[in-house]
Design a protein around this motif. Sequence first.
Motif, mmCIF file in Angstrom:
data_model
loop_
_atom_site.group_PDB
_atom_site.id
_atom_site.type_symbol
_atom_site.label_atom_id
_atom_site.label_comp_id
_atom_site.label_asym_id
_atom_site.label_seq_id
_atom_site.Cartn_x
_atom_site.Cartn_y
_atom_site.Cartn_z
ATOM 1 N N MET A 17 186.299 21.114 -33.371
ATOM 2 C CA MET A 17 185.073 20.309 -33.371
ATOM 3 C C MET A 17 184.056 20.918 -34.349
ATOM 4 S SD MET A 17 182.455 19.581 -30.214
ATOM 5 C CE MET A 17 183.442 18.416 -29.311
ATOM 6 N N ILE A 18 183.560 20.095 -35.254
ATOM 7 C CA ILE A 18 182.579 20.558 -36.242
ATOM 8 C C ILE A 18 181.234 19.902 -35.927
ATOM 9 C CG2 ILE A 18 181.969 20.605 -38.693
ATOM 10 C CD1 ILE A 18 184.883 20.693 -39.384
ATOM 11 N N VAL A 19 180.268 20.728 -35.513
ATOM 12 C CA VAL A 19 178.987 20.189 -35.044
ATOM 13 C C VAL A 19 177.877 20.513 -36.037
ATOM 14 C CG1 VAL A 19 177.279 20.248 -33.176
ATOM 15 C CG2 VAL A 19 179.722 20.397 -32.629
ATOM 16 N N LEU A 20 177.103 19.491 -36.363
ATOM 17 C CA LEU A 20 175.890 19.704 -37.158
ATOM 18 C C LEU A 20 174.742 19.979 -36.194
ATOM 19 C CD1 LEU A 20 174.070 19.446 -39.744
ATOM 20 C CD2 LEU A 20 173.848 17.020 -39.150
ATOM 21 N N GLY A 21 174.056 21.106 -36.389
ATOM 22 C CA GLY A 21 172.899 21.437 -35.562
ATOM 23 C C GLY A 21 171.620 21.262 -36.350
ATOM 24 N N ILE A 22 170.600 20.729 -35.688
ATOM 25 C CA ILE A 22 169.299 20.533 -36.336
ATOM 26 C C ILE A 22 168.222 21.212 -35.494
ATOM 27 C CG2 ILE A 22 167.576 18.811 -37.045
ATOM 28 C CD1 ILE A 22 169.836 16.857 -37.550
ATOM 29 N N GLU A 23 167.384 21.996 -36.157
ATOM 30 C CA GLU A 23 166.325 22.729 -35.455
ATOM 31 C C GLU A 23 165.003 22.515 -36.188
ATOM 32 O OE1 GLU A 23 165.395 24.671 -32.934
ATOM 33 O OE2 GLU A 23 163.571 25.313 -33.966
ATOM 34 N N SER A 24 163.973 22.067 -35.431
ATOM 35 C CA SER A 24 162.659 21.855 -36.058
ATOM 36 C C SER A 24 161.550 22.054 -35.037
ATOM 37 C CB SER A 24 162.575 20.433 -36.631
ATOM 38 O OG SER A 24 162.511 19.502 -35.565
ATOM 39 N N SER A 25 161.774 22.957 -34.051
ATOM 40 C CA SER A 25 160.826 22.994 -32.925
ATOM 41 C C SER A 25 159.493 23.638 -33.272
ATOM 42 C CB SER A 25 161.459 23.720 -31.742
ATOM 43 O OG SER A 25 161.691 25.072 -32.073
ATOM 44 N N GLN A 78 176.904 24.016 -48.676
ATOM 45 C CA GLN A 78 177.338 25.388 -48.353
ATOM 46 C C GLN A 78 178.683 25.365 -47.620
ATOM 47 O OE1 GLN A 78 175.372 28.231 -45.331
ATOM 48 N NE2 GLN A 78 174.051 28.398 -47.125
ATOM 49 N N ALA A 79 178.849 24.390 -46.718
ATOM 50 C CA ALA A 79 180.097 24.310 -45.945
ATOM 51 C C ALA A 79 181.213 23.650 -46.750
ATOM 52 C CB ALA A 79 179.850 23.517 -44.665
ATOM 53 N N GLY A 80 180.871 22.984 -47.854
ATOM 54 C CA GLY A 80 181.873 22.223 -48.618
ATOM 55 C C GLY A 80 182.381 21.032 -47.822
ATOM 56 N N LEU A 81 181.504 20.408 -47.052
ATOM 57 C CA LEU A 81 181.902 19.292 -46.184
ATOM 58 C C LEU A 81 181.065 18.058 -46.496
ATOM 59 C CD1 LEU A 81 182.075 21.195 -42.753
ATOM 60 C CD2 LEU A 81 183.998 20.537 -44.199
ATOM 61 N N THR A 82 181.522 16.917 -45.974
ATOM 62 C CA THR A 82 180.735 15.681 -46.076
ATOM 63 C C THR A 82 180.443 15.193 -44.656
ATOM 64 O OG1 THR A 82 182.607 14.179 -45.993
ATOM 65 C CG2 THR A 82 182.019 15.053 -48.169
ATOM 66 N N PHE A 83 179.641 14.138 -44.549
ATOM 67 C CA PHE A 83 179.338 13.579 -43.224
ATOM 68 C C PHE A 83 180.624 13.199 -42.479
ATOM 69 C CE2 PHE A 83 174.962 12.286 -44.916
ATOM 70 C CZ PHE A 83 174.306 13.254 -44.158
ATOM 71 N N ALA A 84 181.629 12.788 -43.245
ATOM 72 C CA ALA A 84 182.865 12.312 -42.613
ATOM 73 C C ALA A 84 183.584 13.433 -41.847
ATOM 74 C CB ALA A 84 183.798 11.737 -43.677
ATOM 75 N N ASP A 85 183.284 14.690 -42.172
ATOM 76 C CA ASP A 85 183.956 15.809 -41.492
ATOM 77 C C ASP A 85 183.308 16.172 -40.159
ATOM 78 O OD1 ASP A 85 185.817 16.404 -43.645
ATOM 79 O OD2 ASP A 85 184.044 17.046 -44.765
ATOM 80 N N LEU A 86 182.122 15.634 -39.883
ATOM 81 C CA LEU A 86 181.386 16.047 -38.681
ATOM 82 C C LEU A 86 181.936 15.374 -37.424
ATOM 83 C CD1 LEU A 86 177.712 15.827 -40.053
ATOM 84 C CD2 LEU A 86 179.193 17.851 -39.938
ATOM 85 N N SER A 87 181.925 16.138 -36.297
ATOM 86 C CA SER A 87 182.388 15.566 -35.022
ATOM 87 C C SER A 87 181.231 15.162 -34.123
ATOM 88 C CB SER A 87 183.218 16.573 -34.234
ATOM 89 O OG SER A 87 183.960 17.428 -35.048
ATOM 90 N N ALA A 88 180.063 15.795 -34.292
ATOM 91 C CA ALA A 88 178.938 15.507 -33.390
ATOM 92 C C ALA A 88 177.648 16.071 -33.989
ATOM 93 C CB ALA A 88 179.174 16.132 -32.015
ATOM 94 N N ILE A 89 176.528 15.596 -33.430
ATOM 95 C CA ILE A 89 175.198 16.064 -33.866
ATOM 96 C C ILE A 89 174.503 16.703 -32.653
ATOM 97 C CG2 ILE A 89 172.989 15.396 -34.920
ATOM 98 C CD1 ILE A 89 175.266 14.439 -36.670
ATOM 99 N N ALA A 90 174.023 17.931 -32.836
ATOM 100 C CA ALA A 90 173.236 18.594 -31.785
ATOM 101 C C ALA A 90 171.833 18.831 -32.333
ATOM 102 C CB ALA A 90 173.880 19.924 -31.410
ATOM 103 N N VAL A 91 170.841 18.651 -31.472
ATOM 104 C CA VAL A 91 169.463 18.848 -31.947
ATOM 105 C C VAL A 91 168.648 19.593 -30.884
ATOM 106 C CG1 VAL A 91 168.703 16.537 -31.121
ATOM 107 C CG2 VAL A 91 167.394 17.715 -32.892
ATOM 108 N N GLY A 92 167.833 20.536 -31.348
ATOM 109 C CA GLY A 92 166.895 21.198 -30.440
ATOM 110 C C GLY A 92 165.811 20.193 -30.100
ATOM 111 N N HIS A 93 165.805 19.721 -28.831
ATOM 112 C CA HIS A 93 164.846 18.635 -28.486
ATOM 113 C C HIS A 93 163.764 19.122 -27.531
ATOM 114 C CE1 HIS A 93 166.046 17.168 -24.318
ATOM 115 N NE2 HIS A 93 166.797 18.210 -24.545
ATOM 116 N N ARG A 94 163.844 20.409 -27.094
ATOM 117 C CA ARG A 94 162.823 20.975 -26.227
ATOM 118 C C ARG A 94 162.981 22.474 -26.202
ATOM 119 N NH1 ARG A 94 163.810 18.620 -20.488
ATOM 120 N NH2 ARG A 94 161.790 19.586 -20.211
ATOM 121 N N PRO A 95 161.996 23.285 -25.910
ATOM 122 C CA PRO A 95 160.584 22.997 -25.980
ATOM 123 C C PRO A 95 160.109 23.253 -27.404
ATOM 124 C CG PRO A 95 160.891 25.219 -25.158
ATOM 125 C CD PRO A 95 162.269 24.658 -25.454
#
Length: 349
Positions: A1-9, A65-82
């Motif tokens: 599983m290849i997960v894209l993580g997003i952090e902007s808290s 950096q990963a040498g990947l495209t959107f098509a390689d991703l399995s899921a999106i995780a995001v810091g949504h709190r706090p």
Amino acid sequence: MIVLGIESSCDESACAIVQSGTLVRASVVASQHDLHRAFGGVVPELASREHLEKLLPVLRAALDQAGLTFADLSAIAVGHRPGLIGSLLIGVASAKALAWSLNLPLVGVDHVHAHLYAGLISRPAPPTTPFPALGLVVSGGHTSLYSLRSWRELTRLGATIDDALGEAYDKAATILGLPYPGGPNLDKLASDPSLPTANDRAVEFPVSRLAPDSLDFSFSGLKTAMLYAVRGVPGARGKPAEPLTPARARDLAASFQRAACQAVVLKLERALERTPGVRTLFAGGGVTANSRLRAELTTFAQRRGLELVIPPMDLCVDNAAMIAGLGAELLAHGVRDSLTLAAVPTTSL
Ligand code: KG4
Ligand code: ZN
């Protein structure tokens, strides 16, 4: 599983791509330190606008950096709190847009819990049976103790009742005249190997205990004690301060670190007494980059027969690899969020 993580808290715009929960394929962090330096702290309105500018270039850089495209991703995780609501909204809205347009599962991750997970990332031999465990998060915005039975069963045992430890470090550093962000600079000043060893007993700073059974923390008294040590004690029973020579500043920094670390270890001892069968101590957050705290946590864990799981330096502070990692763990246990996922300023526990 290849997960894209997003952090902007808060004031870091970050994206990471993590494979199988712990293998970092890419981790890109755009820090806003330069933007907020002039104000001596994070300005929420500026932070959210900067996330708008930075998040997409950071996402593209992570894919490159990963040498990947959107098509390689399995899921999106995001810091949504706090976090800061305006800042969180940028990450959450971006994650939802990506999940919807790429038709991928979405999971919201608690930023504070993710700090605890960060030590498992890129670790050569993760503990096979880590639970039950204790968790310690010490960062600029949070100072909390947790009991963990799994990554989905966390109970907060205590938290700061005033300043977070990183916040106290930053303010103490400002009082000492060190540049922003202060925590790392105070650490460097106290433990600079090129200078004579600082005297960490020059000042007996207060170590907060609170009530005998309390697992909460308090660092505002320590911060005020630093203010009085530098500027003198005001009032009828006041006394002037010693001149702040470079050697005195180093001694004050070292004395501050001693008291701060002692307060943390004291609460860990109490928590351990109350939580039977603990095998592991997960520690994370910006202040786990502190040289003295790392050394004291290592000694504490050895003395109490615990495995210490602590992040490498670059994963102590805010990053998206920890979001992707914990996201993968939650997804593997069937946790999913819908496109109604909300940005929430408070922590879940
Ligand atoms: O985890 P983090 O990036 O942000 C929050 O989630 O709050 O932590 C940032 C905090 C800042 O207060 C910074 O001064 C502190 O971590 N910090 C340190 C050190 N490195 C970062 N504090 C003491 N010693 C350090 N070496
Ligand atoms: Zn953080």
